[in-house]
Design a protein around this motif. Sequence first.
Motif: not given
Length: 174
Positions: A10, A80, A158-159
């Motif tokens: 990730r 992701w 997502f991050s």
Amino acid sequence: MPNNKALTARALLAVVFWPSLFFFWCLGPFVFFLLSTTSSEVCPLLERREQFLTSANGTLPMLVLQNLIYAIPIGCLVLWSWLLPDPTRARHIVTCIKLFVVSAVLGALWEYGSSLVCDGYGQPFFSPAWRMTSYLPIADIVVNLPLYVLVFSLGRAFSTREDEPAQEPSETIS
């Protein structure tokens, strides 16, 4: 250990996603537009329909390369979603892909059309419909605004690290 590998993957995707989103989506259109259209020095030299077609068709490889580079943030979102499956995010990613395809087609038509009508001398080589491509940036903005917002929000979601427990307001980090 598998959790650390997923977290590392990730993080690596974030390292690719954020710079590509900024440089390719924010700064790239200006560079690629200059590279993919027929330059103003060449336009006055074109006198025949075949020359215009050859010049416009010469922009096609640059348009394909441009869209492949623009697809990097979308590809990061897809990767992701494989790492962190979530049906809601998956639907949003599908929406991003659809908006991206529409935007790519509109952008390619605009840039190709601007290559065909670059002379500015009103030579009737091509259908007046190609002159209508000058309005495509407006449609492209209408498509790109929700695309940019959606991609940015998905990238941020997502991050962001989700595996740490929520802190109580009174707790301090030691």
